[in-house]
Design an enzyme around this catalytic site. Structure first.
Site, PDB file in Angstrom:
ATOM      1  N   ILE A 164       1.175  -1.046  -0.291  1.00 20.65           N
ATOM      2  CA  ILE A 164       0.169   0.155   0.246  1.00 20.65           C
ATOM      3  C   ILE A 164       0.680   1.149   0.320  1.00 20.65           C
ATOM      4  O   ILE A 164       0.746   2.407   0.003  1.00 20.65           O
ATOM      5  CB  ILE A 164      -1.142   0.066   1.239  1.00 20.65           C
ATOM      6  N   ASP A 165       2.002   1.307   0.487  1.00 27.50           N
ATOM      7  CA  ASP A 165       3.069   2.060   0.314  1.00 27.50           C
ATOM      8  C   ASP A 165       3.360   3.091  -0.914  1.00 27.50           C
ATOM      9  O   ASP A 165       3.824   4.346  -0.821  1.00 27.50           O
ATOM     10  CB  ASP A 165       4.284   1.495   1.245  1.00 27.50           C
ATOM     11  N   GLY A 201       2.218   4.515   5.791  1.00 23.03           N
ATOM     12  CA  GLY A 201       3.691   4.770   4.494  1.00 23.03           C
ATOM     13  C   GLY A 201       5.190   4.258   5.297  1.00 23.03           C
ATOM     14  O   GLY A 201       5.242   6.090   5.903  1.00 23.03           O
ATOM     15  N   ARG A 202       5.343   3.479   5.859  1.00 22.13           N
ATOM     16  CA  ARG A 202       6.465   2.549   6.553  1.00 22.13           C
ATOM     17  C   ARG A 202       8.043   4.213   6.518  1.00 22.13           C
ATOM     18  O   ARG A 202       8.061   4.776   7.351  1.00 22.13           O
ATOM     19  CB  ARG A 202       7.691   1.661   6.152  1.00 22.13           C
ATOM     20  N   GLU A 237       3.301   8.748   7.972  1.00 19.54           N
ATOM     21  CA  GLU A 237       3.880   7.542   9.488  1.00 19.54           C
ATOM     22  C   GLU A 237       5.245   7.731   9.114  1.00 19.54           C
ATOM     23  O   GLU A 237       6.164   8.060  10.684  1.00 19.54           O
ATOM     24  CB  GLU A 237       3.073   6.043   8.707  1.00 19.54           C
ATOM     25  N   TYR A 296      -4.191   0.603   9.517  1.00 25.58           N
ATOM     26  CA  TYR A 296      -4.360  -1.514   9.105  1.00 25.58           C
ATOM     27  C   TYR A 296      -5.601  -1.230   8.854  1.00 25.58           C
ATOM     28  O   TYR A 296      -6.052  -2.356   8.626  1.00 25.58           O
ATOM     29  CB  TYR A 296      -4.864  -1.847  11.050  1.00 25.58           C
ATOM     30  N   ARG A 338      -5.221  -1.104   4.355  1.00 24.13           N
ATOM     31  CA  ARG A 338      -4.919  -1.870   4.447  1.00 24.13           C
ATOM     32  C   ARG A 338      -5.573  -3.005   4.310  1.00 24.13           C
ATOM     33  O   ARG A 338      -5.182  -3.695   2.819  1.00 24.13           O
ATOM     34  CB  ARG A 338      -3.990  -2.347   4.954  1.00 24.13           C
TER      35      ARG A 338
HETATM   36  P1  FBP Z   1       4.062  -4.111   3.410  1.00 24.02           P
HETATM   37  O1  FBP Z   1       5.718  -2.979   2.977  1.00 24.02           O
HETATM   38  O2  FBP Z   1       4.814  -5.072   3.441  1.00 24.02           O
HETATM   39  O3  FBP Z   1       3.040  -3.441   2.358  1.00 24.02           O
HETATM   40  O4  FBP Z   1       3.909  -3.113   4.836  1.00 24.02           O
HETATM   41  C1  FBP Z   1       3.713  -1.170   4.611  1.00 24.02           C
HETATM   42  C2  FBP Z   1       2.867  -1.113   5.880  1.00 24.02           C
HETATM   43  O5  FBP Z   1       1.834  -1.329   5.714  1.00 24.02           O
HETATM   44  C3  FBP Z   1       3.395  -0.068   6.182  1.00 24.02           C
HETATM   45  O6  FBP Z   1       2.472   0.733   5.245  1.00 24.02           O
HETATM   46  C4  FBP Z   1       3.584  -0.033   7.650  1.00 24.02           C
HETATM   47  O7  FBP Z   1       4.635   1.332   8.136  1.00 24.02           O
HETATM   48  C5  FBP Z   1       3.818  -1.416   8.304  1.00 24.02           C
HETATM   49  O8  FBP Z   1       3.297  -2.063   7.163  1.00 24.02           O
HETATM   50  C6  FBP Z   1       2.629  -2.197   9.222  1.00 24.02           C
HETATM   51  O9  FBP Z   1       3.784  -3.244   9.415  1.00 24.02           O
HETATM   52  P2  FBP Z   1       3.158  -4.322  10.858  1.00 24.02           P
HETATM   53  O10 FBP Z   1       1.748  -4.842   9.597  1.00 24.02           O
HETATM   54  O11 FBP Z   1       4.341  -5.158  10.563  1.00 24.02           O
HETATM   55  O12 FBP Z   1       3.027  -3.650  11.775  1.00 24.02           O
END
Ligand code: FBP
Length: 697
Positions: free
Chosen positions: A227-228, A280-281, A357, A564, A567
């Protein structure tokens, strides 16, 4: 109850209408499951073939060439339809295949449609073919946990969000032992091909698995998912091969719908600032799309903070002032306050703010901490049998370990990644934030931004500074001229007499600002007495006191995290179609013998009629990057390009969307996610802007 038949709960539950409305399957789910995604033109042919596209070039990394010899010379492949192939082609294309598919990483709306597309294409080519789903992510491959997918399972999840059908996980196949177990699973199942649906790290994994199983003839195909939105692919000349991954649009639209509801609440109740942290990590693509979708009052993009230059500081300082480059947390809080104060002056002590984020990654001092702590933790883990978090479970124990490192660096006088200055600065941070920075890294060694309450740290600083501004008489709530007049006239007072005494801009603007020197009832009294409006010891007229009190803003926030929920949302029509076509593309690549390729759709930024399914070679995209403190071959994460039309357009509109002027806010209502209906947009705004902005259409 008189006049009503007595009833039992059993009777109620038997009623068909009650059964219908309490059924787990809603009417929307029924419609979604029945929706048939549009397919790209090439897929209307009964067979597809691959056409090598030599015009796309890549700068190949030496390390990738050495480690991935079997797949490094792969080229971009276009999928082309063929109607009447020769017999041997037909036989090979339609042979019975056993294919395994796995989800890796966070869920992304559309994932089930990748499976559906692959399933439909594989079964169409040969109904005897089998598709296995690996359960709970890569662990399912390592531990050989599978389920054979059936028509009814696939049908139950068509066009629905989440990764519920086979679940997902974040394990990385990154050791020789895990690689050997994975290979063994593929052999045991008799797999012809393995499909990995995941982000940058997972596609990196796909490349290594493709190499590992190259000799065995087991094909490995990746599918870009996150999703990022940071998994984008361009060739060395900048040609876009994959503009965005599936899932991005749905998550952004889900966040935008919720945030736009907050916009309408906020401008109705006019008392809260809604602080919206958006997932968005690292990269801020989602935050940018949400800003464009909602026109929230304040929006920040991590990438622009890193690029920030404090021109005023540079002008003032005689020597090079490095602190003028990049933004600090403190400075960011000042920028936020400026927007809040300006809106308040226009009578708007409320609003909606979007904070990405991953913003901390772009804040100088925090970025340094994250890199240093990542390295310290990774080094500790690689040189001990146990791991950092098990050995130092509490914050105090972690702090003590860091203190020891700092002490050692001072005593030995040698270079150390953690010195006394780092330790002092770190200890100045609030405890919950220190704890956040020291949280366990994920399986890929990534800092888990979603676990840190970024917005809490930032809002703490904002609140402190607003208090200062209030004390300086700068943070004031503008009073509407008409309201002021009405209030005074009702009390028999002359507004024109009191106006110039009370306000800095009386008679000049629609919203009146109380003079900075009037900061309390006491100072109001003094000002009135000084100007002869009241005698010494005379009480302040109630209407004047009321106006003053109204001008004192109280800063109230509501904090929200959008991640979440989006997502797990159902996919937009764009993602339904996109992911389904990716599934079809995967099968075309497999049926034509490809391995080490990533399925993609070129031109998703354009109208659907121009979508082109392709295979992108993964190995040539890989380069060395520091991960877990080690140089590792990975796929590059795409950050928001500050020169892109999408970012520039958002920036150009920011003043308008801040709406620090009398009158309505400029909020936009994108509405809920739909997969049908004329009003549903056909692609993310970011993509449309980047496409139109960069072309002459
Ligand atoms: P992906 O890169 O695996 O698609 O995940 C992105 C994400 O949704 C980020 O936006 C968020 O920081 C992270 O996953 C959260 O991860 P977790 O599921 O480990 O809490």
């Amino acid at each position: 109850m008189p006049g009503k038949e007595p009833f039992t709960i059993e009777d109620i539950l038997k009623k068909p209408q009650i059964q219908k409305i309490t059924d787990d399957v809603s009417a929307d789910m029924v419609e979604r499951r029945a929706y048939m995604p549009a397919v790209c033109r090439v897929f209307s042919s009964p067979y597809t073939t691959l056409k090598e596209q030599n015009q796309y070039k890549f700068d190949i990394d030496k390390e990738a060439r050495a480690l991935l010899p079997g797949i490094i010379n792969n080229k971009v492949q276009a999928i082309a339809g063929i109607d009447s192939p020769d017999e041997s082609f037909r036989e090979n294309y339609c042979k019975k295949r056993i294919i395994g598919i796995v989800f890796s990483g966070g869920p992304a709306p559309g994932g089930h449609n990748v499976i559906a597309g692959l399933y439909d294409a594989a079964k169409k080519a040969n109904p005897e073919s089998k598709i296995y789903g690996f359960l709970l992510g890569p662990d399912g491959i390592i531990e050989n946990e599978t389920v054979e997918l059936t028509e009814s399972m696939v049908n139950a999840y068509r066009n629905l969000g989440g990764f519920g059908m086979i679940k997902t996980g974040r394990t990385k196949i990154d050791t020789k032992a895990k690689m050997a177990l994975s290979k063994e699973t593929c052999r045991r199942l008799g797999l012809n091909a393995l499909v990995i649906v995941g982000g940058d790290d997972s596609n990196t994994n796909a490349a290594f698995l493709a190499q590992e199983m190259f000799e065995d003839g087991i094909q490995v195909i990746g599918v870009p998912k996150t999703i990022d939105g940071d998994l984008q692919v361009r060739d060395a000349d900048g040609n876009v091969l994959c503009a965005i991954s599936f899932g991005f649009h749905s998550a952004a639209r889900s966040f935008s719908n919720d945030i736009s509801n907050l916009c309408s609440d906020s401008s109705s109740d006019v008392k809260y600032w809604h602080i919206c942290k958006v997932m968005g990590r690292v990269a801020s693509h989602l935050a940018l799309e949400v800003e464009l979708q909602t026109h929230a009052n304040l929006g920040f993009i991590g990438e622009e903070l890193a690029d920030y230059i404090d021109e005023e500081r540079i002008k003032k300082s005689k020597e090079i002032d490095y602190t003028a480059y990049g933004m600090t947390l403190r400075h960011l809080s000042r920028v936020i306050c400026k927007g809040i104060v300006r809106r308040a002056a226009a009578g708007k002590n409320y609003g909606v703010m979007i904070v990405p984020e991953g913003i901390l990654e772009f804040i100088n001092e925090i970025e340094v901490f994250i890199i240093k702590l990542n390295t310290i933790i990774a080094e500790y883990n690689s040189s001990h049998d146990t791991d950092f978090h098990t050995d130092f479970p509490t914050l105090e124990e972690k702090q003590e370990y860091l203190r020891r490192l700092a002490r050692r660096s001072r005593e030995e006088g040698s270079f150390s990644i953690w010195n006394t200055r780092d330790d002092d600065l770190f200890n100045d941070l609030p405890e919950f934030f220190q704890e956040g920075l020291l949280t366990e890294r994920d399986a890929h060694g990534n800092f888990q931004f979603s676990l840190v309450e970024t917005e809490k740290v930032l809002m703490g600083l904002v609140r402190d500074y607003l208090d200062e501004l209030k004390e300086q008489g700068v943070y004031k709530l503008g009073i509407e001229d008409a309201y002021y007049r009405k209030t005074l006239e009702k009390a028999g007072l002359d507004p024109d007499f009191f106006g110039p005494i009370l306000f800095t801009n009386y008679g000049k603007e629609k919203y009146l600002i109380v003079k900075p020197t009037i900061m309390s009832i006491k100072t109001l009294e003094q000002e009135l007495a000084k100007k002869g409006a009241i005698r010494k010891d005379e009480k302040i007229p109630a209407a004047i006191e009321k106006i003053y009190k109204k001008s004192v803003p109280s800063f109230k926030t509501q904090i929200h995290f959008y991640g979440y929920d989006g997502r797990g949302s159902d996919p937009t029509r764009f993602d339904c179609n996109y992911a389904y076509n990716l599934g079809l593309t995967v099968f075309s690549l497999i049926a034509n013998g490809a391995t080490g390729q990533m399925a993609a759709i070129k031109n998703v930024e354009k109208n659907f009629s121009r979508w082109e399914p392709i295979g992108i070679p993964i190995a040539p995209l890989m380069h060395l990057e520091e991960r877990k403190g080690k140089l590792t071959l990975v796929l590059e994460r795409a950050l928001v390009d500050l020169n892109s039309p999408a970012f520039q357009v958002a920036k150009a509109f920011r003043e308008k969307w801040l709406a620090a002027t009398p009158g309505e806010d400029r909020f936009r209502r994108p509405g809920p996610i739909r997969f049908a209906g004329k009003s549903e947009e056909d692609r993310p705004i970011t993509l449309v802007l980047n496409d139109l902005g960069g072309s002459s259409e």
